[in-house]
Each structure stands twice: as C-alpha cells, then as structure tokens.
Motif scaffolding. Structure first.
Motif, PDB file in Angstrom:
ATOM      1  N   GLY A   1       0.811  -1.210   0.000  1.00 31.94           N
ATOM      2  CA  GLY A   1       0.000   0.000   0.000  1.00 31.94           C
ATOM      3  C   GLY A   1       0.840   1.253   0.000  1.00 31.94           C
ATOM      4  O   GLY A   1       0.622   2.170  -0.796  1.00 31.94           O
ATOM      5  N   ILE A   2       1.850   1.321   0.880  1.00 31.14           N
ATOM      6  CA  ILE A   2       2.679   2.522   0.956  1.00 31.14           C
ATOM      7  C   ILE A   2       3.540   2.655  -0.296  1.00 31.14           C
ATOM      8  O   ILE A   2       3.786   3.768  -0.770  1.00 31.14           O
ATOM      9  CB  ILE A   2       3.508   2.568   2.264  1.00 31.14           C
TER      10      ILE A   2
ATOM     11  N   ALA B   1       4.633   5.499  -5.334  1.00 33.66           N
ATOM     12  CA  ALA B   1       4.766   5.437  -6.792  1.00 33.66           C
ATOM     13  C   ALA B   1       3.752   6.349  -7.476  1.00 33.66           C
ATOM     14  O   ALA B   1       4.069   7.036  -8.455  1.00 33.66           O
ATOM     15  CB  ALA B   1       4.599   3.998  -7.269  1.00 33.66           C
ATOM     16  N   SER B   2       2.547   6.389  -6.969  1.00 35.80           N
ATOM     17  CA  SER B   2       1.503   7.245  -7.545  1.00 35.80           C
ATOM     18  C   SER B   2       1.870   8.714  -7.407  1.00 35.80           C
ATOM     19  O   SER B   2       1.723   9.498  -8.346  1.00 35.80           O
ATOM     20  CB  SER B   2       0.163   6.985  -6.866  1.00 35.80           C
ATOM     21  N   VAL B   3       2.346   9.085  -6.219  1.00 34.76           N
ATOM     22  CA  VAL B   3       2.728  10.478  -5.989  1.00 34.76           C
ATOM     23  C   VAL B   3       3.891  10.860  -6.899  1.00 34.76           C
ATOM     24  O   VAL B   3       3.888  11.949  -7.486  1.00 34.76           O
ATOM     25  CB  VAL B   3       3.067  10.717  -4.500  1.00 34.76           C
TER      26      VAL B   3
ATOM     27  N   ALA C   1      -4.923   4.902  -7.982  1.00 35.83           N
ATOM     28  CA  ALA C   1      -3.910   4.058  -7.342  1.00 35.83           C
ATOM     29  C   ALA C   1      -3.528   4.631  -5.978  1.00 35.83           C
ATOM     30  O   ALA C   1      -3.285   3.879  -5.026  1.00 35.83           O
ATOM     31  CB  ALA C   1      -2.680   3.942  -8.238  1.00 35.83           C
ATOM     32  N   LEU C   2      -3.487   5.949  -5.877  1.00 29.61           N
ATOM     33  CA  LEU C   2      -3.193   6.597  -4.608  1.00 29.61           C
ATOM     34  C   LEU C   2      -4.250   6.252  -3.565  1.00 29.61           C
ATOM     35  O   LEU C   2      -3.932   5.884  -2.429  1.00 29.61           O
ATOM     36  CB  LEU C   2      -3.117   8.117  -4.816  1.00 29.61           C
TER      37      LEU C   2
ATOM     38  N   GLU D   1      -0.160  16.272  -0.213  1.00 24.88           N
ATOM     39  CA  GLU D   1       0.746  16.785  -1.244  1.00 24.88           C
ATOM     40  C   GLU D   1       0.076  16.741  -2.617  1.00 24.88           C
ATOM     41  O   GLU D   1       0.122  17.715  -3.385  1.00 24.88           O
ATOM     42  CB  GLU D   1       2.026  15.936  -1.231  1.00 24.88           C
ATOM     43  N   VAL D   2      -0.564  15.634  -2.922  1.00 21.35           N
ATOM     44  CA  VAL D   2      -1.261  15.507  -4.205  1.00 21.35           C
ATOM     45  C   VAL D   2      -2.432  16.484  -4.269  1.00 21.35           C
ATOM     46  O   VAL D   2      -2.677  17.106  -5.301  1.00 21.35           O
ATOM     47  CB  VAL D   2      -1.729  14.053  -4.437  1.00 21.35           C
TER      48      VAL D   2
END
Length: 165
Positions: free
Chosen positions: A10-11, A16-18, A40-41, A85-86
């Motif tokens: 999960g992390i 990876a998504s970020v 995905a995030l 952040e996103v």
C-alpha cells in the motif's frame, strides 16, 4: 496477503503514484491524464488503512509489537502526507476546489456502491425467503395430496374387503 506485506504494498503504491503525479502534473492537460494514478493513490491509502485494521490472523506479539505499531503509524502518516501533497498539486494545477470535488465525487460513488450492494443483498434475501416459503407451501401441498391418496387407497381397500366378506 498478510497485513505487513499489504501495508508495504500500500505505501509503495502511494509513493509510486505520488512520484508519477509529480512528474506529470505540469504537462497534464486535464485531470483524466492522471486519474489512474489518483485511483492508485486511493487504493494504496486504503491498503495501508486495511493492513492496520486487519489483525485477526496475526499473532499477539506481531499485533502489539513496537515495530509493527510504529510501522503502521508511520505508513499511515506518510500516506496522509502524500495525499495532502497531491491535493495541493492538483488544486494548484486545476483550480482550488478540484481536489475537494474529486473527494466528493469519490465518496458519492462509494456511497452509491454501498447502497447498490445493500439493495442486492436485500433482493437476494427476499428471493431466498420467497423460495423457502414456496418450498414450505409445496411440501404442504404434497403432504395433503399424499394424505388424500392414502385415504383413498384405505377407502378402496376397506370397500374391497367389505365386498369380499
């Protein structure tokens, strides 16, 4: 998958998504170009949350060990930081209310899915109850018909004995 590996997956998915969103947000013409990574995030964040909530198959030492608890807390905090952040990146690129609109739409769809599942379960329960009721009614009808046939046979045998005697 065990909770620790689920949390790690999960992390990793969150990170990876970020990273992908960071690299591509400035060139994205619309939100659809990064929508898959936003999904995905959310999936990664859910896996981190699920991993910390799902402890039924893990030993007592693993559940309450300092390393396990610390890792879960750190992963949850990291996931929350990455989500924030996103959110900031998306709002800066596509407008100030974009992230809140995404969250509202996601929550609406999740709620609709839950309601649809509840309706499907209710319909299945109703169909099952109707089936059981129909089976009971069928068994009662078969019982009455069987009793009538037995009574008819008994009557015929009695009449036949009376005529023979």
């Amino acid at each position: 998958m065990e909770p620790i590996s689920t949390a790690l997956a999960g992390i990793s998915l969150v990170k990876a998504s970020v990273d992908f969103i960071k690299q591509n947000i400035s060139t994205a013409k619309d939100i659809g170009e990064i929508a898959g990574q936003i999904d995905a995030l959310f999936t990664g964040q859910k896996q981190v949350q699920d991993a910390s909530n799902r402890k039924s198959g893990v030993g007592l030492a693993d559940q309450f060990g300092v390393q396990s608890v610390a890792q879960e807390m750190i992963d949850a905090k990291l996931a929350a930081e990455k989500m924030q952040e996103v959110a900031q990146m998306v709002n800066m690129r596509f407008g100030p209310d974009t992230w809140s609109s995404i969250l509202a739409e996601r929550n609406r769809r999740i709620q609709e899915a839950k309601e649809a599942q509840a309706k499907a379960r209710a319909a299945a329960r109703k169909a099952h109850d109707e089936f059981v009721q129909n089976m009971k009614m069928g068994a009662a009808i078969v019982g009455v018909i069987g009793a009538a046939i037995l009574l008819f046979i008994f009557l015929m045998v009695s009449v036949a004995k009376a005529l023979v005697a």
